[in-house]
Design a protein around this motif. Structure first.
Motif, mmCIF file in Angstrom:
data_model
loop_
_atom_site.group_PDB
_atom_site.id
_atom_site.type_symbol
_atom_site.label_atom_id
_atom_site.label_comp_id
_atom_site.label_asym_id
_atom_site.label_seq_id
_atom_site.Cartn_x
_atom_site.Cartn_y
_atom_site.Cartn_z
ATOM 1 N N GLY A 164 50.591 -32.978 12.441
ATOM 2 C CA GLY A 164 51.025 -34.248 12.237
ATOM 3 C C GLY A 164 50.879 -35.257 13.429
ATOM 4 N N THR A 165 51.267 -36.406 13.461
ATOM 5 C CA THR A 165 50.869 -37.247 14.205
ATOM 6 C C THR A 165 52.259 -37.756 14.829
ATOM 7 O OG1 THR A 165 51.240 -39.038 12.733
ATOM 8 C CG2 THR A 165 48.995 -38.428 13.370
ATOM 9 N N GLN A 166 53.657 -37.339 14.450
ATOM 10 C CA GLN A 166 55.077 -37.852 15.018
ATOM 11 C C GLN A 166 55.189 -36.915 16.258
ATOM 12 O OE1 GLN A 166 56.078 -40.705 14.453
ATOM 13 N NE2 GLN A 166 54.542 -41.187 12.940
ATOM 14 N N GLY A 167 54.822 -35.893 16.422
ATOM 15 C CA GLY A 167 55.336 -34.920 17.465
ATOM 16 C C GLY A 167 56.498 -34.037 16.972
ATOM 17 N N GLN A 168 56.502 -32.770 17.532
ATOM 18 C CA GLN A 168 57.526 -31.768 16.319
ATOM 19 C C GLN A 168 58.899 -31.549 17.267
ATOM 20 O OE1 GLN A 168 54.749 -28.479 16.296
ATOM 21 N NE2 GLN A 168 54.892 -28.518 14.208
ATOM 22 N N LYS A 169 59.705 -31.397 16.567
ATOM 23 C CA LYS A 169 61.146 -30.942 16.986
ATOM 24 C C LYS A 169 61.157 -29.750 17.455
ATOM 25 C CE LYS A 169 65.647 -31.486 15.074
ATOM 26 N NZ LYS A 169 66.344 -32.009 13.953
ATOM 27 N N VAL A 170 61.763 -29.452 18.884
ATOM 28 C CA VAL A 170 61.579 -28.216 19.445
ATOM 29 C C VAL A 170 63.089 -27.488 18.995
ATOM 30 C CG1 VAL A 170 61.987 -27.099 21.547
ATOM 31 C CG2 VAL A 170 60.580 -29.026 21.330
ATOM 32 N N LYS A 171 62.907 -26.679 18.209
ATOM 33 C CA LYS A 171 63.962 -25.772 17.668
ATOM 34 C C LYS A 171 64.162 -24.589 18.444
ATOM 35 C CE LYS A 171 63.567 -26.989 12.892
ATOM 36 N NZ LYS A 171 62.817 -26.728 11.932
ATOM 37 N N LYS A 172 65.599 -24.609 18.951
ATOM 38 C CA LYS A 172 65.805 -23.527 19.936
ATOM 39 C C LYS A 172 65.880 -22.113 18.940
ATOM 40 C CE LYS A 172 69.773 -22.089 22.820
ATOM 41 N NZ LYS A 172 70.730 -22.487 23.563
ATOM 42 N N ILE A 173 65.539 -20.986 19.803
ATOM 43 C CA ILE A 173 65.272 -19.916 19.040
ATOM 44 C C ILE A 173 66.538 -19.193 19.230
ATOM 45 C CG2 ILE A 173 64.272 -17.613 19.028
ATOM 46 C CD1 ILE A 173 61.582 -18.913 19.881
ATOM 47 N N ARG A 174 67.274 -18.904 18.126
ATOM 48 C CA ARG A 174 68.598 -18.175 18.333
ATOM 49 C C ARG A 174 68.381 -16.292 18.014
ATOM 50 N NH1 ARG A 174 72.459 -21.519 19.396
ATOM 51 N NH2 ARG A 174 71.873 -23.757 19.275
#
Lengths: 124, 145
Positions: free
Chosen positions: B20-30
């Motif tokens: 994708g072109t928008q950039g990805q959300k960084v999800k914290k690993i729990r």
């Protein structure tokens, strides 16, 4: 004879000297109480009263000195300790200040300036 | 178009297609299912003014602890037989206070101290002195014999 200590003399002393005087008076009080238990003359009761009052005088001067020192420290600062602030009443402390009460809008100020209340009198 | 430009164009197109072109959300690993309280910044106190102007002097000082010695018949018996002094003492004083006060005021060590509260609300302390000190002497020195 236990004399009443002169407060004027006490005020000249430093804190260390005052605590020493306090000590001597408390000692005296203790000795008097012991003598009372041992069954001494009736003069003791008036002596005891005088010594107790002397202790109170020394303590009063001590606290007055300490508080005035602290007041000097905080002089000119915005926040001072709460027990040095004016006590008044709770409601009065929260009330608007004189300055805040007297404030007017520009509009009102202009009205008062341009249309002051006139007083007339009828010539007799 | 130059060969380099063509290949980079292709690579960006590939990236756009995959990610994708928008950039990805960084999800914290729990790693656990629990959410524990995170550690936040804790500042030390820096008060703008002392709450109390001057600290209060000690009210239970050695002079207030010992109120008066007892010289009743039973108390005199205790002095002679058991080498103990009997004192009326402030109710708020504990055995440690009493021991300290006796040391400071009369310069005597106490071997042990027993206390009780009388029915009229006053605390009585039995102060046993060590064997090398005579309670009668101390009582004379204090002045209540």
């Amino acid at each position: 004879m236990i004399a009443k200590v002169k407060v004027a003399n006490l005020r000249e002393k430093s804190q260390a000297e005052l605590t020493q005087t306090l000590d001597t008076y408390k000692r005296e009080l203790m000795d008097l109480k012991v003598q009372q238990v041992a069954g001494a003359a009736a003069a003791k009761s008036s002596k005891i009263r005088d010594v107790r009052r002397n202790v109170a005088r020394v303590l009063t001067v001590l606290t007055q000195q300490a508080r005035s020192d602290v007041r000097g420290q905080y002089a000119g600062k915005k926040y001072i300790p709460k027990d040095l602030r004016a006590k008044k009443t709770r409601a009065l402390r929260r009330a608007l200040t004189k300055n805040e009460l007297s404030r007017k809008t520009l509009r009102q100020q202009k009205k008062e300036d341009n249309f002051p209340i006139r007083e007339f009198a009828i010539k007799a | 178009m130059s060969p380099q430009k063509a290949s980079t164009k292709a690579q960006t197109a590939r990236k756009a297609a995959l990610k994708g072109t928008q950039g990805q959300k960084v999800k914290k690993i729990r790693t656990t299912s629990a959410f524990r309280l995170p550690k936040t910044l804790r500042l030390a106190r820096k008060p703008k003014y002392e709450r109390k102007a001057a600290p209060r002097f000690a009210t239970l000082d050695q002079y207030s602890v010992l109120k008066q010695p007892l010289n009743t018949e039973t108390a005199m018996k205790k002095i002679e037989d058991d080498n103990t002094l009997v004192f009326l003492v402030d109710v708020r004083a504990n055995k440690r206070h009493i021991k300290d006060a006796v040391k400071k005021l009369y310069d005597v060590d106490a071997a042990k101290i027993n206390t009780l509260i009388r029915p009229d609300g006053i605390k009585k302390a039995y102060i046993r002195l060590p064997a090398d000190v005579d309670a009668l002497d101390v009582a004379n020195k204090i002045g209540f014999i």
